[in-house]
Design an enzyme around this catalytic site. Structure first.
Site, short mmCIF file in Angstrom:
data_model
loop_
_atom_site.label_atom_id
_atom_site.label_comp_id
_atom_site.label_asym_id
_atom_site.label_seq_id
_atom_site.Cartn_x
_atom_site.Cartn_y
_atom_site.Cartn_z
CD GLU A 210 -3.00 -0.81 0.18
OE1 GLU A 210 -3.13 0.09 -0.48
OE2 GLU A 210 -4.01 -1.75 0.08
CG ASP A 355 -5.58 -7.33 -7.74
OD1 ASP A 355 -4.53 -7.78 -6.99
OD2 ASP A 355 -6.25 -6.45 -7.41
CD GLU A 459 -14.18 -5.72 -1.74
OE1 GLU A 459 -12.77 -5.62 -1.30
OE2 GLU A 459 -14.71 -5.10 -2.32
CD GLU A 478 -10.16 -2.09 -8.20
OE1 GLU A 478 -9.09 -2.01 -7.85
OE2 GLU A 478 -11.31 -1.71 -7.84
#
Length: 636
Positions: A210, A355, A459, A478
């Site tokens: 992050e 991902d 989610e 996304e």
């Protein structure tokens, strides 16, 4: 005569019920009844023929749906197809197909301008309130109009503490968005605020991934845009700027380096304390995306400052993960032990935990030109297609389920569960970059259908039960990102309609007193008091760019790519040049005999040219398939 009336009534009732049941359940796998994705929907014709040949021997699901007397009555639901006994099940979706053309095939310029302004207003409503009520804290609580920082009272609250490091996260993460919106003066003011107020010498334990994508990536992007007048927004630098953002990025990266020390595999620890290094109680498990998605930012930093250390450790981690893939399938798992190299999580998919690993294999090649990265990506993409992809072969032709990527066991390729998550909605955008536009169109349409049903993306969504498994939506970008990239690839007005639907849903369902709030429950639209930084950094940015045809990014002669956090990075020849000699043990160290070393370099020919001309101006996906997907998610 009365008994005849009763008999006729019963027959009519039975036929009506049979027809209704056939419509509701007779389409086999896609509707979650006795579902197995390897079982194509054209089995209906086989079922009908089997019914005619033999009487059902037990109370099977086909008997309950069609009844044992399918052939005995002449006026059945299938009677309309008597002229063509092998009529496709897709004929069910032929009705009202023009409604999709009417709705999606045109988008006026005036409406485009209105949506562009709406996206800009959305960004500034969140940004201005963050600056007013929350800065210098990391995030804005948009319901209470207060700032939010790390949860110092509960260090185990990693949902908060992995992201918030007490370093003005939202301001840093949105720097380049200000330039995308054309606000040079506010960009310069924000840069000066960062220089004057931000320090990474903090007793904060943050997630390496992050901190890398949100902070390091933004500092590098803003520095590049500040210092190179060739870039799309022109010379936006200001007097007195002395590479301070680059120095901050370097300082942060140095503080992240301890994560790569003392691991037997070279795969980094998931967290570091910015002042003290890896915590003594740190876990030895990390996800594939977290450990393998550092190469873009670390690689750019190395090439900007001439120090190979950062790219070296990031590339070593990617190679280590790659060499742990399954010999049988070529797939990776989602959680690994950094000391033993054993897979703790054996699920392989395209969503959370996986991902951006795939994303950065391709984007690293695009930026740095390292053939090794492209070979890994193409091998991974082939394994994905072979083992995760279900449904018909072609998105826009043929019969069967629409393409869908499922979660499988990394060793066997068998389906592990029946849900997909919202992070997987990034994949159509990656397919666009890879030139696989046709497949991207289909997968995007599936996620858009889910959005239409709920006004958000849950989610996790269970495709078998047609219901969310995990109900919250934290304003993720996304789907918007893939929408934007598909519009750039096709210029089809359908994607402008998708963007408008998303904008209007966010305005209706997420807007609160001081910003936009996470949806706690996509069905009842209850909210949580949190606005994550990626809402301003990515969601608003992609929405604005979707409707801004004349944005400098679109008009520039240079090419750009977005990091996984949506930060603008130029595709620049200086990033393909190293100021050091390679000192990796083996340049091709990540490759094995399973991969052809002489694989040809990628072609610079877009698959956009292969899409039939008529589909560029009507619908990207045929109406019959759009209707099929809408039905799959319960829209009708």
């Amino acid at each position: 005569m009365q008994w005849r009336s009763i008999l006729v009534g019963l027959v009519v009732l039975r036929l009506s019920l049979s027809c209704m049941l056939w419509l509701a359940f007779g389409l086999g796998p896609s509707w979650g009844f006795n579902f197995h994705l390897g079982f194509n929907l054209h089995k209906l014709d086989l079922l009908f023929r089997e019914e005619k040949e033999t009487e059902p021997r037990d109370n099977s699901w086909s008997e309950r749906i069609h009844g044992p007397r399918y052939e005995e009555t002449e006026t059945t639901c299938a009677s309309a197809g008597e002229e063509s006994p092998k009529r496709s099940y897709l004929s069910f979706f032929d009705g009202n197909k023009d409604e999709y053309v009417r709705r999606y095939s045109f988008f006026p310029d005036t409406l485009k301008a209105k949506m562009k302004d709406m996206a800009k207003e959305m960004f500034y409503f969140g940004y201005d309130n963050y600056m007013k009520y929350a800065f210098p804290e990391d995030e804005l609580n948009p319901i209470d109009c207060e700032g939010r920082g790390p949860d110092v009272q509960n260090p185990s609250n990693i949902n908060i503490n992995d992201v918030l490091g007490n370093y003005s996260l939202t301001l840093i993460d949105t720097l380049d968005t200000l330039l995308v919106l054309g606000n040079v003066s506010e960009f310069q003011r924000a840069v000066k605020l960062v220089i004057d107020t931000v320090s990474f010498d903090k007793d904060s334990t943050v997630q390496v991934f992050e901190a890398n994508i949100r902070i390091l990536g933004s500092l590098i992007s803003a520095h590049i845009l500040l210092t190179d007048p060739k870039h799309p927004f022109g010379n936006v630098g200001f007097e007195g700027y002395d590479n301070e953002l680059l120095h901050l990025a370097h300082d942060l990266a140095v503080r992240l380096l301890p994560a790569f020390e003392n691991t037997s595999t070279g795969i980094p620890y998931p967290r570091v304390n910015l002042k003290n290094g890896v915590p003594p109680d740190s876990v030895n498990e990390t996800c594939t995306a977290g450990a393998g998605s550092l190469l873009v930012e670390f690689g750019i930093l190395s090439r900007l400052i001439g120090d190979s250390t950062f790219e070296w450790v990031a590339r070593r981690a990617v190679r280590a993960l790659w060499n742990l893939r399954s010999n049988e399938t070529g797939l990776l798992g989602n959680v690994v032990n950094i000391q033993t190299g054993q897979w703790v999580g054996k699920q392989s998919g395209l969503g959370a935990g996986m991902d951006s690993f795939y994303e950065y294999l391709l984007k690293s090649y695009i930026l740095f030109g390292e053939k090794e990265d492209y070979r890994m990506f193409t091998a991974a993409y082939e394994s994905i297609q072979n083992h995760m992809r279900r449904g018909r072969e072609s998105c826009n032709e043929g019969e069967g389920d629409p393409p869908l990527y499922v979660n499988v066991n990394m060793f066997s390729g068998e389906i592990m569960n029946t849900w997909i998550d919202s992070l997987q909605a990034f994949f159509p955008g990656l397919q666009v970059l890879n030139g696989d536009v046709d497949d991207a169109i289909c997968l995007h349409a599936f996620y858009y259908a889910i959005w239409k049903r709920f006004g958000a993306l849950p989610e996790r969504y269970n495709w078998q039960l047609q219901a969310p498994d995990v109900l919250f939506y934290p304003l993720r970008p996304e789907l918007v990102e893939s929408t934007y990239l598909l519009y750039q690839a096709t210029k089809n007005p359908f994607y402008l309609h998708v963007g408008m639907d998303i904008l209007q849903s966010l305005e209706k369902n997420a807007k609160v007193r001081c910003g936009y709030a996470t949806l706690h429950h996509v069905v009842d639209k209850s909210k949580e008091d949190r606005m994550e930084s990626f809402f301003l950094s990515e969601t608003c940015k992609y929405l604005y760019l979707l409707f801004d045809e004349d944005n400098p990014l679109h008009k520039s002669d240079n090419k750009y790519i977005f990091t996984t956090e949506g930060h603008v990075v130029p595709i620049d020849k200086r990033f393909r040049e190293k100021q050091w000699n390679d000192d990796f043990p083996c340049e091709e160290g990540a490759l094995t005999e399973r991969e052809p070393v002489n694989q040809p370099a990628p072609r610079n020919i877009s698959n956009c040219n292969r899409i039939p001309e008529e589909r560029r101006y009507t619908l990207p996906l045929k109406s019959i398939y759009m209707r099929q997907i809408d039905h799959m998610v319960g829209l009708f």
